[in-house]
Design a protein around this motif. Sequence first.
Motif, PDB file in Angstrom:
ATOM      1  N   THR A   8      28.317  99.737  48.230  1.00  0.00           N
ATOM      2  CA  THR A   8      29.513  98.955  47.876  1.00  0.00           C
ATOM      3  C   THR A   8      29.582  98.727  46.285  1.00  0.00           C
ATOM      4  N   PRO A   9      30.285  97.981  45.670  1.00  0.00           N
ATOM      5  CA  PRO A   9      30.309  97.674  44.182  1.00  0.00           C
ATOM      6  C   PRO A   9      29.110  96.677  43.688  1.00  0.00           C
ATOM      7  N   ASN A  10      28.708  95.978  44.754  1.00  0.00           N
ATOM      8  CA  ASN A  10      27.431  94.831  44.270  1.00  0.00           C
ATOM      9  C   ASN A  10      26.423  95.497  44.598  1.00  0.00           C
ATOM     10  N   GLY A  11      26.145  97.012  45.067  1.00  0.00           N
ATOM     11  CA  GLY A  11      24.807  97.738  45.380  1.00  0.00           C
ATOM     12  C   GLY A  11      24.505  97.634  46.816  1.00  0.00           C
ATOM     13  N   LEU A  12      25.179  96.972  47.681  1.00  0.00           N
ATOM     14  CA  LEU A  12      24.722  97.151  49.289  1.00  0.00           C
ATOM     15  C   LEU A  12      25.134  98.450  49.697  1.00  0.00           C
ATOM     16  N   VAL A  13      24.118  98.954  50.627  1.00  0.00           N
ATOM     17  CA  VAL A  13      24.568 100.165  51.251  1.00  0.00           C
ATOM     18  C   VAL A  13      25.572 100.003  52.560  1.00  0.00           C
ATOM     19  N   THR A  14      26.461 100.687  52.570  1.00  0.00           N
ATOM     20  CA  THR A  14      27.426 100.580  53.386  1.00  0.00           C
ATOM     21  C   THR A  14      27.132 101.885  54.764  1.00  0.00           C
ATOM     22  N   GLU A  15      26.891 102.895  54.039  1.00  0.00           N
ATOM     23  CA  GLU A  15      26.779 104.065  55.035  1.00  0.00           C
ATOM     24  C   GLU A  15      25.452 104.854  54.550  1.00  0.00           C
ATOM     25  N   ILE A  16      24.963 105.406  55.665  1.00  0.00           N
ATOM     26  CA  ILE A  16      23.668 106.474  55.096  1.00  0.00           C
ATOM     27  C   ILE A  16      23.568 107.106  56.245  1.00  0.00           C
ATOM     28  N   GLY A  17      23.119 108.596  56.097  1.00  0.00           N
ATOM     29  CA  GLY A  17      22.985 109.497  57.082  1.00  0.00           C
ATOM     30  C   GLY A  17      21.668 109.261  57.509  1.00  0.00           C
ATOM     31  N   GLU A  18      21.513 109.920  58.883  1.00  0.00           N
ATOM     32  CA  GLU A  18      20.374 110.029  59.641  1.00  0.00           C
ATOM     33  C   GLU A  18      19.803 108.861  60.264  1.00  0.00           C
ATOM     34  N   CYS A  19      20.621 107.821  60.166  1.00  0.00           N
ATOM     35  CA  CYS A  19      20.198 106.283  60.369  1.00  0.00           C
ATOM     36  C   CYS A  19      19.808 106.247  61.907  1.00  0.00           C
ATOM     37  N   PRO A  20      18.620 105.920  62.145  1.00  0.00           N
ATOM     38  CA  PRO A  20      18.243 105.608  63.523  1.00  0.00           C
ATOM     39  C   PRO A  20      18.930 104.545  64.435  1.00  0.00           C
ATOM     40  N   ALA A  21      19.259 104.711  65.571  1.00  0.00           N
ATOM     41  CA  ALA A  21      20.058 103.753  66.335  1.00  0.00           C
ATOM     42  C   ALA A  21      19.287 102.342  66.132  1.00  0.00           C
ATOM     43  N   GLY A  22      20.111 101.246  65.931  1.00  0.00           N
ATOM     44  CA  GLY A  22      19.593  99.888  65.965  1.00  0.00           C
ATOM     45  C   GLY A  22      19.104  99.317  64.625  1.00  0.00           C
ATOM     46  N   VAL A  23      19.164 100.606  63.605  1.00  0.00           N
ATOM     47  CA  VAL A  23      18.482 100.108  62.134  1.00  0.00           C
ATOM     48  C   VAL A  23      19.642 100.144  61.192  1.00  0.00           C
ATOM     49  N   SER A  24      19.669  99.060  60.701  1.00  0.00           N
ATOM     50  CA  SER A  24      20.967  98.800  59.745  1.00  0.00           C
ATOM     51  C   SER A  24      20.843  99.691  58.699  1.00  0.00           C
ATOM     52  N   ALA A  25      22.181 100.021  57.964  1.00  0.00           N
ATOM     53  CA  ALA A  25      22.171 100.926  56.814  1.00  0.00           C
ATOM     54  C   ALA A  25      21.123 100.562  55.799  1.00  0.00           C
ATOM     55  N   GLN A  26      21.194  99.170  55.356  1.00  0.00           N
ATOM     56  CA  GLN A  26      20.541  98.888  54.268  1.00  0.00           C
ATOM     57  C   GLN A  26      19.062  98.742  54.550  1.00  0.00           C
TER      58      GLN A  26
END
Length: 70
Positions: free
Chosen positions: A12-30
């Motif tokens: 996002t413009p403030n630097g938080l992660v909105t999407e990331i690949g290979e993310c395990p189920a139950g783990v937030s993108a950040q």
Amino acid sequence: MSERVLVHVRFTPNGLVTEIGECPAGVSAQAWFDRLSNGGFHSYQPLSGGRGVFRLHPAELSSHKAASLN
């Protein structure tokens, strides 16, 4: 040349992660981004437009996934 897995990240413009690949189920993108960053920031490449990419060996990615589930 050795094989690498590309893990794409969007911010996002403030630097938080909105999407990331290979993310395990139950783990937030950040949380997944933080895990990958703490485990090998040398493999991260920032890109323009609020994006970036990790370039990881498949074994590294598997190791990070296993550790994030503990």
